[in-house]
Design an enzyme around this catalytic site. Structure first.
Site, PDB file in Angstrom:
ATOM      1  CB  SER A  97      -0.963  -0.037   1.204  1.00  0.00           C
ATOM      2  OG  SER A  97      -1.942   0.955   1.096  1.00  0.00           O
ATOM      3  CG  ASP A 152      -7.359  -2.531  -2.724  1.00  0.00           C
ATOM      4  OD1 ASP A 152      -7.975  -1.856  -1.871  1.00  0.00           O
ATOM      5  OD2 ASP A 152      -6.128  -2.624  -2.750  1.00  0.00           O
ATOM      6  CG  HIS A 186      -5.908  -2.195   0.934  1.00  0.00           C
ATOM      7  ND1 HIS A 186      -5.267  -1.837  -0.235  1.00  0.00           N
ATOM      8  CD2 HIS A 186      -5.242  -1.567   1.939  1.00  0.00           C
ATOM      9  CE1 HIS A 186      -4.272  -1.027   0.045  1.00  0.00           C
ATOM     10  NE2 HIS A 186      -4.222  -0.854   1.358  1.00  0.00           N
TER      11      HIS A 186
END
Length: 210
Positions: A97, A152, A186
């Site tokens: 991320s 995500d 995610h």
């Protein structure tokens, strides 16, 4: 320095079982362990973050000063590994991320030639500053593994696709591998971790002791 804790990040170092001949520097995502700072996206709450995030839309303003400051700290970590005897071309930079975003930006702006980058569920920060910022990059031929879940909700899958396309215009497109994972939010999954392991093993093959 500058009113934040980013001036002296303290990495978690896993000691090598024998003399190290390679290294992986992996950067955490927002909210994981690491430097603490206020994050605009989360109502200025203090939390572990490499740089401030104002929003997650494609046109959101970015914390340019914070991104560049964090990148310089990562470059210092790379330099320290080199001083410890590990050639930069035996170092892989990666992250998840926000950490993956920072790893891509750092690899494109450092003058240290790296073994490659692992970029998980992320994007390319300050993408409008490229290719200018990458004009003199030492990593035009680096190998990149980019992974993204197609479900995500935080960093949309489309961002991953767009980032991969942007990267193909900045470095050798034949060296970019983009892998998607069906139904993955995610997060990470075992299949993804196997792909990461294989990538690292390929880019950092064992070398015999001198």
């Amino acid at each position: 320095m500058c009113g934040n804790n980013m001036s002296a990040p303290l990495p978690a170092i896993v000691p090598a079982a024998r003399k190290a001949t390679a290294a992986v520097i992996f950067l955490h995502g927002l909210g994981d362990t690491g430097p603490i700072m206020p994050v605009t996206l989360n109502m200025r709450m203090n939390m572990p973050s490499w740089f401030d995030i104002y929003g997650l839309s494609p046109n959101a303003n970015e914390d340019e000063a914070g991104i560049k400051r964090a990148s310089e700290n990562i470059k210092a970590l790379i330099d320290q590994e080199v001083k410890n005897g590990i050639p930069s071309h035996r170092i892989i930079l990666g992250g998840f991320s926000q950490g993956g975003a920072l790893s891509l930006y750092t690899a494109l702006t450092t003058q240290q030639k790296l073994a490659g980058v692992v970029a998980l569920s992320c994007w390319l920060p300050l993408h409008k500053s490229f290719p200018q910022a990458a004009a003199n990059s030492a990593n035009k031929d680096m190998h990149v593994l980019q992974c993204h879940g197609d479900a995500d909700p935080l960093v949309p899958y489309a961002f991953g696709i767009q980032t991969a396309e942007k990267m193909k215009g900045l470095i050798n497109p034949a060296n970019i591998t983009f892998k998607s994972y069906r139904g993955l939010p995610h997060s990470a999954c075992p299949e993804e971790m196997v792909d990461v392991k294989r990538f690292i093993e390929k880019q950092l093959p064992p070398i015999s002791d001198e």
